[in-house]
Motif scaffolding. Structure first.
Motif, PDB file in Angstrom:
ATOM      1  N   GLU A   1       0.838  -1.201   0.000  1.00 60.89           N
ATOM      2  CA  GLU A   1       0.000   0.000   0.000  1.00 60.89           C
ATOM      3  C   GLU A   1       0.873   1.250   0.000  1.00 60.89           C
ATOM      4  O   GLU A   1       1.947   1.269   0.590  1.00 60.89           O
ATOM      5  N   GLY A   2       0.373   2.295  -0.630  1.00 63.83           N
ATOM      6  CA  GLY A   2       1.031   3.594  -0.549  1.00 63.83           C
ATOM      7  C   GLY A   2       2.254   3.775  -1.421  1.00 63.83           C
ATOM      8  O   GLY A   2       2.951   4.774  -1.298  1.00 63.83           O
ATOM      9  N   VAL A   3       2.530   2.821  -2.308  1.00 62.59           N
ATOM     10  CA  VAL A   3       3.668   2.971  -3.215  1.00 62.59           C
ATOM     11  C   VAL A   3       3.288   3.998  -4.287  1.00 62.59           C
ATOM     12  O   VAL A   3       2.249   3.843  -4.934  1.00 62.59           O
ATOM     13  N   PRO A   4       4.094   5.045  -4.474  1.00 59.09           N
ATOM     14  CA  PRO A   4       3.764   6.035  -5.513  1.00 59.09           C
ATOM     15  C   PRO A   4       3.715   5.378  -6.898  1.00 59.09           C
ATOM     16  O   PRO A   4       4.588   4.578  -7.246  1.00 59.09           O
ATOM     17  N   ASP A   5       2.689   5.735  -7.658  1.00 62.95           N
ATOM     18  CA  ASP A   5       2.475   5.139  -8.980  1.00 62.95           C
ATOM     19  C   ASP A   5       3.718   5.241  -9.861  1.00 62.95           C
ATOM     20  O   ASP A   5       4.101   4.279 -10.527  1.00 62.95           O
ATOM     21  N   GLU A   6       4.378   6.392  -9.832  1.00 60.55           N
ATOM     22  CA  GLU A   6       5.518   6.591 -10.728  1.00 60.55           C
ATOM     23  C   GLU A   6       6.752   5.808 -10.294  1.00 60.55           C
ATOM     24  O   GLU A   6       7.675   5.607 -11.083  1.00 60.55           O
ATOM     25  N   ALA A   7       6.776   5.311  -9.044  1.00 61.47           N
ATOM     26  CA  ALA A   7       7.945   4.589  -8.539  1.00 61.47           C
ATOM     27  C   ALA A   7       7.849   3.078  -8.740  1.00 61.47           C
ATOM     28  O   ALA A   7       8.859   2.376  -8.656  1.00 61.47           O
ATOM     29  N   PHE A   8       6.648   2.563  -9.026  1.00 63.43           N
ATOM     30  CA  PHE A   8       6.496   1.120  -9.246  1.00 63.43           C
ATOM     31  C   PHE A   8       6.420   0.874 -10.739  1.00 63.43           C
ATOM     32  O   PHE A   8       5.464   1.276 -11.400  1.00 63.43           O
ATOM     33  N   MET A   9       7.453   0.222 -11.266  1.00 64.87           N
ATOM     34  CA  MET A   9       7.617   0.104 -12.715  1.00 64.87           C
ATOM     35  C   MET A   9       7.797  -1.342 -13.162  1.00 64.87           C
ATOM     36  O   MET A   9       8.125  -2.213 -12.362  1.00 64.87           O
ATOM     37  N   ILE A  10       7.588  -1.525 -14.452  1.00 65.10           N
ATOM     38  CA  ILE A  10       7.754  -2.841 -15.072  1.00 65.10           C
ATOM     39  C   ILE A  10       8.489  -2.678 -16.393  1.00 65.10           C
ATOM     40  O   ILE A  10       8.322  -1.673 -17.098  1.00 65.10           O
ATOM     41  N   LEU A  11       9.318  -3.655 -16.690  1.00 64.25           N
ATOM     42  CA  LEU A  11       9.931  -3.790 -18.002  1.00 64.25           C
ATOM     43  C   LEU A  11       9.368  -5.080 -18.582  1.00 64.25           C
ATOM     44  O   LEU A  11       9.632  -6.170 -18.061  1.00 64.25           O
ATOM     45  N   VAL A  12       8.557  -4.949 -19.609  1.00 65.43           N
ATOM     46  CA  VAL A  12       7.959  -6.121 -20.252  1.00 65.43           C
ATOM     47  C   VAL A  12       8.929  -6.624 -21.309  1.00 65.43           C
ATOM     48  O   VAL A  12       9.296  -5.895 -22.231  1.00 65.43           O
ATOM     49  N   LEU A  13       9.370  -7.873 -21.147  1.00 68.67           N
ATOM     50  CA  LEU A  13      10.321  -8.484 -22.077  1.00 68.67           C
ATOM     51  C   LEU A  13       9.628  -9.399 -23.083  1.00 68.67           C
ATOM     52  O   LEU A  13      10.175  -9.671 -24.147  1.00 68.67           O
ATOM     53  N   GLN A  14       8.433  -9.878 -22.732  1.00 68.76           N
ATOM     54  CA  GLN A  14       7.656 -10.749 -23.634  1.00 68.76           C
ATOM     55  C   GLN A  14       6.210 -10.257 -23.651  1.00 68.76           C
ATOM     56  O   GLN A  14       5.407 -10.633 -22.804  1.00 68.76           O
ATOM     57  N   ARG A  15       5.918  -9.418 -24.617  1.00 64.05           N
ATOM     58  CA  ARG A  15       4.570  -8.827 -24.704  1.00 64.05           C
ATOM     59  C   ARG A  15       3.479  -9.889 -24.824  1.00 64.05           C
ATOM     60  O   ARG A  15       2.419  -9.754 -24.229  1.00 64.05           O
ATOM     61  N   ALA A  16       3.733 -10.950 -25.570  1.00 62.13           N
ATOM     62  CA  ALA A  16       2.704 -11.985 -25.767  1.00 62.13           C
ATOM     63  C   ALA A  16       2.322 -12.634 -24.436  1.00 62.13           C
ATOM     64  O   ALA A  16       1.143 -12.886 -24.176  1.00 62.13           O
ATOM     65  N   ALA A  17       3.300 -12.891 -23.580  1.00 59.49           N
ATOM     66  CA  ALA A  17       3.028 -13.531 -22.291  1.00 59.49           C
ATOM     67  C   ALA A  17       2.221 -12.612 -21.376  1.00 59.49           C
ATOM     68  O   ALA A  17       1.467 -13.073 -20.521  1.00 59.49           O
ATOM     69  N   MET A  18       2.369 -11.316 -21.564  1.00 64.79           N
ATOM     70  CA  MET A  18       1.724 -10.339 -20.692  1.00 64.79           C
ATOM     71  C   MET A  18       0.351  -9.895 -21.209  1.00 64.79           C
ATOM     72  O   MET A  18      -0.371  -9.199 -20.506  1.00 64.79           O
ATOM     73  N   LYS A  19       0.019 -10.306 -22.403  1.00 65.05           N
ATOM     74  CA  LYS A  19      -1.222  -9.846 -23.032  1.00 65.05           C
ATOM     75  C   LYS A  19      -2.439 -10.166 -22.159  1.00 65.05           C
ATOM     76  O   LYS A  19      -2.635 -11.293 -21.739  1.00 65.05           O
ATOM     77  N   GLY A  20      -3.206  -9.143 -21.870  1.00 69.70           N
ATOM     78  CA  GLY A  20      -4.440  -9.324 -21.116  1.00 69.70           C
ATOM     79  C   GLY A  20      -4.256  -9.528 -19.620  1.00 69.70           C
ATOM     80  O   GLY A  20      -5.225  -9.747 -18.904  1.00 69.70           O
ATOM     81  N   LEU A  21      -3.023  -9.461 -19.148  1.00 70.36           N
ATOM     82  CA  LEU A  21      -2.773  -9.684 -17.720  1.00 70.36           C
ATOM     83  C   LEU A  21      -2.784  -8.359 -16.969  1.00 70.36           C
ATOM     84  O   LEU A  21      -2.140  -7.400 -17.361  1.00 70.36           O
ATOM     85  N   SER A  22      -3.539  -8.316 -15.909  1.00 74.21           N
ATOM     86  CA  SER A  22      -3.465  -7.200 -14.970  1.00 74.21           C
ATOM     87  C   SER A  22      -3.644  -7.807 -13.592  1.00 74.21           C
ATOM     88  O   SER A  22      -4.139  -8.920 -13.451  1.00 74.21           O
ATOM     89  N   GLY A  23      -3.220  -7.068 -12.568  1.00 75.38           N
ATOM     90  CA  GLY A  23      -3.354  -7.612 -11.219  1.00 75.38           C
ATOM     91  C   GLY A  23      -2.288  -7.091 -10.288  1.00 75.38           C
ATOM     92  O   GLY A  23      -1.762  -5.998 -10.481  1.00 75.38           O
ATOM     93  N   VAL A  24      -1.952  -7.904  -9.289  1.00 78.33           N
ATOM     94  CA  VAL A  24      -1.024  -7.506  -8.237  1.00 78.33           C
ATOM     95  C   VAL A  24       0.337  -8.172  -8.450  1.00 78.33           C
ATOM     96  O   VAL A  24       0.415  -9.387  -8.625  1.00 78.33           O
ATOM     97  N   ALA A  25       1.374  -7.347  -8.419  1.00 78.22           N
ATOM     98  CA  ALA A  25       2.740  -7.860  -8.533  1.00 78.22           C
ATOM     99  C   ALA A  25       3.270  -8.118  -7.123  1.00 78.22           C
ATOM    100  O   ALA A  25       3.121  -7.285  -6.237  1.00 78.22           O
ATOM    101  N   ARG A  26       3.863  -9.293  -6.949  1.00 83.27           N
ATOM    102  CA  ARG A  26       4.353  -9.689  -5.625  1.00 83.27           C
ATOM    103  C   ARG A  26       5.823 -10.107  -5.685  1.00 83.27           C
ATOM    104  O   ARG A  26       6.207 -10.960  -6.467  1.00 83.27           O
ATOM    105  N   TYR A  27       6.582  -9.479  -4.786  1.00 81.43           N
ATOM    106  CA  TYR A  27       7.954  -9.921  -4.532  1.00 81.43           C
ATOM    107  C   TYR A  27       7.877 -11.111  -3.573  1.00 81.43           C
ATOM    108  O   TYR A  27       6.839 -11.391  -2.996  1.00 81.43           O
TER     109      TYR A  27
END
Length: 181
Positions: A143-169
């Motif tokens: 909670e409370g992570v600034p939007d601009e500070a949480f980032m992603i580098l997508v390396l395989q667009r096909a695998a990510m297609k249609g995926l949204s949700g919560v990223a977990r370390y």
């Protein structure tokens, strides 16, 4: 990248580097939390990518990529989380961090990793292709992570297609932060 006459070498961390990696993380962050995370992950987690930057025999930088996942409503995708990345304070702003990030991305791309997430400086990571994770409908587990500070580098667009949700370390991040506080 030159430092005087020496070249910076980037290679995978070996057992002989553990103490130096701990020292680099503690000095770079001015606290033990990140070093604790690295130690816990090294002990508990297969599949890490841990790189060191060497100037001669001295470890001057370190970067760690550990398994991370994005949990969507219909599927979960495994990728990697970048954290921490540290360079000795007296060696910062010399391009060592850039060498570490570039080499890590290159290695993960070659291993067919679909994405890398990072919670970091929004002025720094976009140069490597990272963008706000919210553009992909992905949010941080914290909670409370600034939007601009949480980032992603997508390396395989096909695998990510249609995926949204919560990223977990991995859980070691939460455990280490609790221990350090």
């Amino acid at each position: 990248m030159c430092s005087g006459e020496d070249m910076i070498i980037i290679r995978e961390e070996g057992p002989e580097d553990e103490e130096a990696v701990r020292a680099v993380n503690e000095k770079a962050f001015g606290q033990p939390a990140e070093a604790i995370i690295v130690d816990k992950l090294r002990k508990n987690c297969p599949g890490l990518l841990s790189l060191v930057a060497l100037d001669g025999d001295e470890v001057v930088g370190h970067i760690l990529f550990s398994p991370a996942k994005i949990e969507g409503s219909t599927k979960t995708i495994e990728g990697m989380g970048l954290a921490p990345m540290a360079v000795l304070p007296e060696r910062q702003r010399q391009g060592i961090g850039t060498l570490l990030v570039d080499r890590g991305i290159e290695m993960l791309r070659s291993r067919s990793c679909p994405f890398i997430i990072v919670l970091g400086h929004p002025e720094y990571y976009p140069r490597f292709g990272f963008e706000r994770a919210s553009l992909w409908g992905i949010r941080s587990q914290w909670e409370g992570v600034p939007d601009e500070a949480f980032m992603i580098l997508v390396l395989q667009r096909a695998a990510m297609k249609g995926l949204s949700g919560v990223a977990r370390y991995r859980d070691e991040f939460d455990e280490a932060m609790q221990e350090a506080s």
